[in-house]
Design a protein around this motif. Structure first.
Motif, short mmCIF file in Angstrom:
data_model
loop_
_atom_site.label_atom_id
_atom_site.label_comp_id
_atom_site.label_asym_id
_atom_site.label_seq_id
_atom_site.Cartn_x
_atom_site.Cartn_y
_atom_site.Cartn_z
N SER A 72 0.82 -1.22 0.00
CA SER A 72 0.00 0.00 0.00
C SER A 72 0.85 1.26 0.00
O SER A 72 0.35 2.34 -0.34
CB SER A 72 -0.95 0.00 1.20
OG SER A 72 -0.21 0.08 2.41
N ASN A 83 -2.23 2.36 -3.43
CA ASN A 83 -3.29 2.51 -2.43
C ASN A 83 -4.46 1.56 -2.65
O ASN A 83 -5.29 1.38 -1.75
CB ASN A 83 -3.81 3.95 -2.43
CG ASN A 83 -2.83 4.90 -1.77
OD1 ASN A 83 -2.16 4.52 -0.80
ND2 ASN A 83 -2.73 6.10 -2.28
N SER A 112 -0.84 3.88 4.71
CA SER A 112 -1.80 2.96 4.12
C SER A 112 -3.23 3.46 4.34
O SER A 112 -3.57 3.92 5.42
CB SER A 112 -1.62 1.57 4.73
OG SER A 112 -2.70 0.75 4.34
N ARG A 113 -4.03 3.36 3.33
CA ARG A 113 -5.44 3.72 3.47
C ARG A 113 -6.30 2.52 3.82
O ARG A 113 -7.48 2.65 4.07
CB ARG A 113 -5.95 4.30 2.14
CG ARG A 113 -5.34 5.66 1.83
CD ARG A 113 -5.79 6.11 0.45
NE ARG A 113 -7.23 6.17 0.36
CZ ARG A 113 -7.87 6.31 -0.79
NH1 ARG A 113 -7.20 6.39 -1.93
NH2 ARG A 113 -9.20 6.36 -0.80
#
Length: 396
Positions: free
Chosen positions: A262, A266, A394-395
């Protein structure tokens, strides 16, 4: 009017089923469907040895719909090892039985019990369930299996791997003895054979697709050390924008890989046994819709993934059995399509690789990663990653 645009009409399926088959775009039966459907329609017990991607769900779904869709009582029971696979089977039944009167109920863990009560109260004639959840309802006397005419057990070998055979045996003791039983499995462990002998009546064995997916998928196998696997993975992902499914052995490794990936991409989701149903649904729907183009998963959590157009499957950890290898790469070589399967092979994986070569009667070329080009590119990519990776969060 009889439909002429499909060869399924040769099996004497009713017109409503043929209409729904055509609506789904099915034209020619797969090998497992061609061999299974006519036998299942006669009421004989069946042992189907088939990998994922061969069309086995429709192979048992169509005869079930033909035989029970007009019944008022719950007449068919289908057991699946995971929530995802059970949901996939339920959806297929609803689509293929839409015009025939099929009423499908789904019982899986992670769903509030009140939803189960609602589903069971809708007078289903077909029940799809995971073993643990169904046992809960049997104990609480909230489900009636006394009118079951057809029992189907899907992915029996994975039921065994996940420790569900005791629950299945309990279920077998509750359903009527006079019934049709269909069991589908990719491999035949000894305990599965014992269960078959005790609970099936002269079953017809239908074997198809054990090596078919291995033949369809383009395969690349890299001989790599454990410490170089992440570098190689990053190098591969940096060149691919397609939909990728990555298999890792443990939950911890899935989380680690998802975090590392990520930092550069993403659009990453992860899937393993610690995830709640809502989280699993977000991951799967996101991967299916294209919101996430990379999914990192453990093998068990990924059972039942039914996502079209997975272009690339990566075995970050080589599977522990040759059969699992074929099962995994079948995710990218579904039905008549093809795809790319990449596997990382360490020294400890060589014995399994030999078993695989024996199973598919083929010798695989190993691309050595060390001082060669893939490693050099990976190292260069790693330097870029280390330089910029920590600055992004990181999302997922």
């Amino acid at each position: 009017m009889k439909l002429k645009n499909t060869k399924f009409d040769s099996y004497k399926l009713n017109e409503n089923i043929l209409k729904d088959i055509a609506a789904m775009g099915f034209q020619n039966p797969t090998s497992i469907q061609a061999q299974c459907i006519p036998v299942a329609l006669t009421g004989k017990d069946i042992i189907g040895l088939a990998q994922t991607g061969t069309g086995k769900t429709a192979a048992f779904a169509l005869p079930i719909i033909q035989k029970v869709a007009q019944k008022m009582d719950m007449a068919a029971l289908i057991l699946a090892p995971t929530r995802e696979l059970a949901e996939q089977i339920s959806q297929m039944l609803c689509k293929l039985g839409k015009s025939s009167g099929a009423r499908v109920a789904l019982l899986v863990g992670g769903i509030p019990i009140k939803e189960d009560v609602k589903a069971l109260g809708s007078w289903p004639n077909i029940l799809v369930a995971t073993p643990g959840r169904l046992i809960d309802h049997i104990y609480s006397r909230s489900v009636d299996l006394s009118k079951i005419e057809i029992l189907t057990i899907d992915e029996a070998d994975h039921m065994h791997e996940m420790g569900f055979l005791p629950q299945i045996q309990q279920i077998l003791e509750v359903v009527p003895r006079e019934r049709q039983t269909m069991m589908f499995t990719a491999t035949m462990p000894k305990k599965i054979e014992q269960m078959i002998r005790r609970n099936m009546r002269s079953p017809q064995r239908i074997e198809i697709g054990r090596t078919m997916t291995a033949t369809r998928a383009e395969q690349k196998l890299f001989r790599v050390s454990e410490q170089d696997k992440l570098l190689l993975l990053m190098d591969i992902l940096s060149k691919k924008s397609q939909r990728v499914l990555i298999f890792a052995r443990t939950k911890r490794k899935v989380d680690q890989l998802a975090r590392r990936i990520s930092a550069l991409n993403n659009n990453v989701a992860r899937l393993h046994g610690d995830y709640e149903q809502a989280q699993r649904k977000i991951a799967m729907e996101g991967f299916r819709s294209g919101k996430f183009n990379i999914l990192v998963a453990t093998d068990i959590a990924a059972r039942g993934i039914d996502v079209a157009n997975i272009e690339h499957v990566i075995n970050y950890d080589f599977p522990s059995s040759a059969e699992d290898y074929i099962h995994r790469i079948g995710r990218t070589a579904r039905a008549a399509s093809s795809g790319l399967a990449t596997s990382f092979v360490t020294h400890g994986d060589l014995s399994c690789l030999k078993h695989l070569e024996k199973l598919v009667s083929s010798k695989f070329k190993l691309i050595k990663v060390g001082d060669e080009t893939p490693q050099a590119r990976s190292s260069e990519h790693s330097r870029k990653y280390n330089k910029r990776g920590p600055k992004r969060k990181s999302r997922y």
